[in-house]
Design a protein around this motif. Sequence first.
Motif, PDB file in Angstrom:
ATOM      1  N   GLY A  89      42.555   7.534  65.915  1.00 30.75           N
ATOM      2  CA  GLY A  89      41.943   7.492  64.571  1.00 30.75           C
ATOM      3  C   GLY A  89      40.801   6.338  64.616  1.00 30.75           C
ATOM      4  N   LEU A  90      39.963   6.069  63.321  1.00 28.82           N
ATOM      5  CA  LEU A  90      39.129   5.591  62.876  1.00 28.82           C
ATOM      6  C   LEU A  90      40.060   4.008  61.987  1.00 28.82           C
ATOM      7  N   LYS A  91      41.021   4.214  61.478  1.00 37.36           N
ATOM      8  CA  LYS A  91      41.073   2.598  60.734  1.00 37.36           C
ATOM      9  C   LYS A  91      41.898   2.222  61.767  1.00 37.36           C
ATOM     10  N   PRO A  92      42.774   1.989  62.727  1.00 37.59           N
ATOM     11  CA  PRO A  92      43.182   1.086  63.581  1.00 37.59           C
ATOM     12  C   PRO A  92      42.214   0.420  64.363  1.00 37.59           C
ATOM     13  N   HIS A  93      40.664   1.119  64.693  1.00 41.89           N
ATOM     14  CA  HIS A  93      39.791   0.150  64.999  1.00 41.89           C
ATOM     15  C   HIS A  93      39.115  -0.770  64.226  1.00 41.89           C
ATOM     16  N   GLN A  94      39.079  -0.327  62.920  1.00 41.87           N
ATOM     17  CA  GLN A  94      38.567  -0.837  62.033  1.00 41.87           C
ATOM     18  C   GLN A  94      39.901  -1.815  62.147  1.00 41.87           C
ATOM     19  N   TYR A 124      28.218   4.984  52.177  1.00 41.43           N
ATOM     20  CA  TYR A 124      27.463   5.090  53.688  1.00 41.43           C
ATOM     21  C   TYR A 124      28.217   4.962  54.361  1.00 41.43           C
ATOM     22  N   ALA A 125      29.570   4.017  54.840  1.00 47.50           N
ATOM     23  CA  ALA A 125      30.696   4.359  55.632  1.00 47.50           C
ATOM     24  C   ALA A 125      31.095   4.954  55.950  1.00 47.50           C
ATOM     25  N   ARG A 126      30.665   5.908  54.675  1.00 48.32           N
ATOM     26  CA  ARG A 126      31.991   7.156  54.812  1.00 48.32           C
ATOM     27  C   ARG A 126      31.110   8.536  56.189  1.00 48.32           C
ATOM     28  N   ALA A 127      29.715   8.021  55.835  1.00 51.16           N
ATOM     29  CA  ALA A 127      28.624   8.878  56.419  1.00 51.16           C
ATOM     30  C   ALA A 127      28.421   8.479  57.862  1.00 51.16           C
ATOM     31  N   ARG A 128      28.662   7.376  58.508  1.00 48.20           N
ATOM     32  CA  ARG A 128      28.470   7.029  59.554  1.00 48.20           C
ATOM     33  C   ARG A 128      29.880   7.599  59.984  1.00 48.20           C
ATOM     34  N   PHE A 129      31.196   7.137  59.691  1.00 46.96           N
ATOM     35  CA  PHE A 129      32.643   7.138  60.044  1.00 46.96           C
ATOM     36  C   PHE A 129      32.556   8.810  60.611  1.00 46.96           C
ATOM     37  N   VAL A 138      37.806  13.488  66.954  1.00 45.02           N
ATOM     38  CA  VAL A 138      39.105  12.600  66.916  1.00 45.02           C
ATOM     39  C   VAL A 138      39.377  12.779  65.680  1.00 45.02           C
ATOM     40  N   ARG A 139      40.801  12.491  65.139  1.00 47.82           N
ATOM     41  CA  ARG A 139      41.509  12.697  64.379  1.00 47.82           C
ATOM     42  C   ARG A 139      40.564  12.146  63.317  1.00 47.82           C
ATOM     43  N   ASN A 140      40.319  13.066  61.743  1.00 44.94           N
ATOM     44  CA  ASN A 140      39.633  12.690  60.432  1.00 44.94           C
ATOM     45  C   ASN A 140      40.494  11.827  59.756  1.00 44.94           C
ATOM     46  N   ASP A 141      40.399  10.501  59.634  1.00 43.37           N
ATOM     47  CA  ASP A 141      41.385   9.534  58.979  1.00 43.37           C
ATOM     48  C   ASP A 141      40.278   8.802  57.771  1.00 43.37           C
ATOM     49  N   ILE A 142      39.166   9.052  57.531  1.00 51.17           N
ATOM     50  CA  ILE A 142      38.190   8.254  56.835  1.00 51.17           C
ATOM     51  C   ILE A 142      38.112   8.537  55.527  1.00 51.17           C
ATOM     52  N   ASN A 143      39.433   8.544  55.225  1.00 56.77           N
ATOM     53  CA  ASN A 143      39.187   8.465  54.035  1.00 56.77           C
ATOM     54  C   ASN A 143      39.907   6.534  54.105  1.00 56.77           C
ATOM     55  N   GLU A 144      41.006   6.396  55.197  1.00 62.19           N
ATOM     56  CA  GLU A 144      41.944   5.070  55.682  1.00 62.19           C
ATOM     57  C   GLU A 144      41.051   4.020  56.156  1.00 62.19           C
ATOM     58  N   ALA A 145      40.146   5.053  57.224  1.00 57.39           N
ATOM     59  CA  ALA A 145      39.104   3.978  57.932  1.00 57.39           C
ATOM     60  C   ALA A 145      38.263   3.484  56.658  1.00 57.39           C
ATOM     61  N   VAL A 146      37.558   4.282  55.691  1.00 52.50           N
ATOM     62  CA  VAL A 146      36.593   3.269  54.835  1.00 52.50           C
ATOM     63  C   VAL A 146      37.466   2.496  54.185  1.00 52.50           C
ATOM     64  N   ALA A 147      38.103   2.321  53.244  1.00 47.85           N
ATOM     65  CA  ALA A 147      38.993   1.988  52.449  1.00 47.85           C
ATOM     66  C   ALA A 147      39.264  -0.226  53.384  1.00 47.85           C
TER      67      ALA A 147
END
Length: 282
Positions: A89-94, A124-129, A138-147
Motif C-alpha cells: 500500500g501507499l501509507k507504509p511508504h509514507q 493535490y496529494a490525492r491526485a498524485r496517489f 497497488v492496494r488502494n489505501d489512498i485515504n490513509e496515504a493522504v493522511a
Amino acid sequence: MHEARDALGKRLRDLRRQAGMSGRQLAESLAWPPSKVSKLENGRQAPTDGDISGWTRVTGKEDETDALLASLHTLEVQHAEWQRQLKTGLKPHQQEIANLDAQTRLFRGFESTFVPGLLQTAAYARARFAQSITVFNVRNDINEAVAARMQRQEVLYRPEKRFHFVLTEAALRYRLCPPGCMLGQLDRLVTLSALPNVKLGIIGFETAYVVAPAHGFWLLDNDRVMVETFSAELNLAQPQELALYSGIFDSLAAVASYGRSARAIINRVVSDLAPDVPEDGE
C-alpha cells in the motif's frame, strides 16, 4: 548500482572458488539451474536472502552471511522498485519517508514536474496517489496515504529543520489535478513560503538555464540523493554523486526567483488558471 551488484557477484565467486567448487557443483548442491550461478556471479541477477544463505552454507562460509546480506540490502535501497515498495500500500511508504524526514536537518529539493509532497494540499496529494494506484496497480489505501502525507508536513514547523525548494513554473502549470484543486495548491505554496525555515524558489519560463532541468531530485543533508523514476526510487550516496547533485542544485537555485518575485510568478499562474475553474470550484 551495477557496480555494487558486480562487486557482490565477485564476492560470491570468490567464496565458491575458495571452497574448490565449480559453478555446476554449487548449482547441483542447491538444486539450481547452472545458469543461475553464472548470472549471480556476473551481476546479471540480484540474489535473494535465501540465495545468499544457501551459497554460504554449501561453501562452508556461513560466517560471511551477515556481511553479504548487508551488501545485498544496501543494493536494494539504492534501487528500490516501486512495485516492491508499494506492494503493501501507499501509507507504509509514507511512514518510511517520515522516519527519514525525522533524521534529516537540511532538505534541498528540485522538482520540474510536480509540487513536492511536503508542500502538497490534501487534494493535490490525492491526485498524485491516484496516479500511483493506476500505474502500479497497488492496494488502494489512498485515504490513509493522504493522511500520512499531511502528518509528515508537521516537520515543516520544526525550527531546527531547514528547507530549500526550487520548482519550475512548468510544475505549477501541468494539469495533474482539476483547476480548482491546483488553485488551492498554489495558495498553499504562497502560505508555506512565508515560514522562516522554508526557502521557495520558482524558475520562470523566461529564465535562461545554466543546467537543464532534466529531472527532480532531493538532497538530504549531505548524505543522500533521492531520484524518482517511473520504475524505482534511486538512493545515491557516493561522494562524487553527492558533489555532482549539490552543484546542480546550486546552479538551479541561483537562477530561481524568491520572495516577491516568486509570488509574482505564482500569481501569474493563478490568473491564467482562474478562468478555467467552474463555478462549483472543481
